[in-house]
Design a protein around this motif. Structure first.
Motif, mmCIF file in Angstrom:
data_model
loop_
_atom_site.group_PDB
_atom_site.id
_atom_site.type_symbol
_atom_site.label_atom_id
_atom_site.label_comp_id
_atom_site.label_asym_id
_atom_site.label_seq_id
_atom_site.Cartn_x
_atom_site.Cartn_y
_atom_site.Cartn_z
ATOM 1 N N GLY A 171 16.099 29.470 43.805
ATOM 2 C CA GLY A 171 16.793 29.676 44.669
ATOM 3 C C GLY A 171 18.129 28.525 44.317
ATOM 4 N N TRP A 172 19.746 29.184 45.153
ATOM 5 C CA TRP A 172 20.585 27.968 44.838
ATOM 6 C C TRP A 172 20.759 27.001 46.430
ATOM 7 C CZ3 TRP A 172 23.819 28.088 48.858
ATOM 8 C CH2 TRP A 172 24.075 29.780 49.772
ATOM 9 N N GLU A 173 19.822 27.992 46.981
ATOM 10 C CA GLU A 173 20.005 27.130 49.042
ATOM 11 C C GLU A 173 19.180 26.597 48.613
ATOM 12 O OE1 GLU A 173 18.897 30.054 48.171
ATOM 13 O OE2 GLU A 173 20.170 31.949 48.620
ATOM 14 N N LYS A 213 33.885 26.376 50.537
ATOM 15 C CA LYS A 213 32.682 26.504 51.619
ATOM 16 C C LYS A 213 32.226 28.084 51.694
ATOM 17 C CE LYS A 213 33.316 22.729 53.430
ATOM 18 N NZ LYS A 213 32.828 21.543 54.725
ATOM 19 N N ALA A 214 33.439 28.976 52.082
ATOM 20 C CA ALA A 214 33.050 29.989 52.074
ATOM 21 C C ALA A 214 32.448 31.280 51.072
ATOM 22 C CB ALA A 214 34.161 30.375 52.305
ATOM 23 N N GLY A 215 31.724 31.854 51.951
ATOM 24 C CA GLY A 215 31.155 32.628 50.532
ATOM 25 C C GLY A 215 30.236 32.426 49.060
ATOM 26 N N LEU A 216 29.360 31.426 49.529
ATOM 27 C CA LEU A 216 28.700 30.679 48.276
ATOM 28 C C LEU A 216 27.641 31.671 48.061
ATOM 29 C CD1 LEU A 216 27.553 27.478 49.970
ATOM 30 C CD2 LEU A 216 29.069 28.109 47.830
ATOM 31 N N ASP A 217 27.410 32.199 46.508
ATOM 32 C CA ASP A 217 26.281 32.228 46.535
ATOM 33 C C ASP A 217 26.146 32.181 44.320
ATOM 34 O OD1 ASP A 217 27.855 32.610 44.297
ATOM 35 O OD2 ASP A 217 28.724 34.760 44.265
ATOM 36 N N ALA A 218 25.255 32.345 43.907
ATOM 37 C CA ALA A 218 24.646 31.937 43.052
ATOM 38 C C ALA A 218 26.042 30.795 42.134
ATOM 39 C CB ALA A 218 23.603 32.945 42.422
ATOM 40 N N GLY A 219 26.599 31.904 41.749
ATOM 41 C CA GLY A 219 27.439 31.210 40.910
ATOM 42 C C GLY A 219 28.401 30.512 41.190
ATOM 43 N N LYS A 220 28.882 31.027 42.710
ATOM 44 C CA LYS A 220 29.519 29.314 43.066
ATOM 45 C C LYS A 220 28.988 27.999 43.660
ATOM 46 C CE LYS A 220 33.593 29.522 46.541
ATOM 47 N NZ LYS A 220 33.700 29.895 47.404
#
Length: 115
Positions: A51-53, A71-78
């Motif tokens: 997991g990216w987290e 930093k906003a809206g982080l997901d795996a791709g970002k």
């Protein structure tokens, strides 16, 4: 089996990991992001497994200095894009030993996994 430590040579946490591995008599080598970078396929494989987290170092200076919009809206791709652009945003160390993949230095967890 040689353990591959991914990180930055001068990081204090990395230095603790080097000392611990040497103290255990384990074979290891360093993959230094500053010299060798990190490739997308490897990073995406780690993200798929952990997991990216678990990999994105939000506490580090590099991440904290980012504009809020990045930093906003982080997901795996970002997160992967940020870590590829600035590998110092990857938590350190990432230890790879065969199928084992460990993020961060935790002597108890490392002892249970790497010995």
């Amino acid at each position: 089996m040689t353990i591959v430590l991914h990180g930055i040579r001068n990081c204090d946490t990395m230095k603790k990991a080097f000392a611990w591995l040497d103290g255990q008599g384990l074979d290891w080598r360093l993959h230094d992001y500053k010299k060798e970078g990190i490739d997308r396929a490897r990073l995406e494989g780690w993200v798929a497994k952990l997991g990216w987290e678990a990999l994105l170092n939000r506490a580090g200076t590099t991440f904290r200095k980012l504009p809020d919009a990045e930093k906003a809206g982080l997901d795996a791709g970002k997160a992967v894009a940020l870590m590829l652009a600035q590998p110092s945003m990857i938590k350190r160390p990432v230890a790879v030993a065969g199928e084992a993949l460990l993020v961060g230095f935790d002597p108890a967890r490392w002892s249970a996994t790497l010995k």
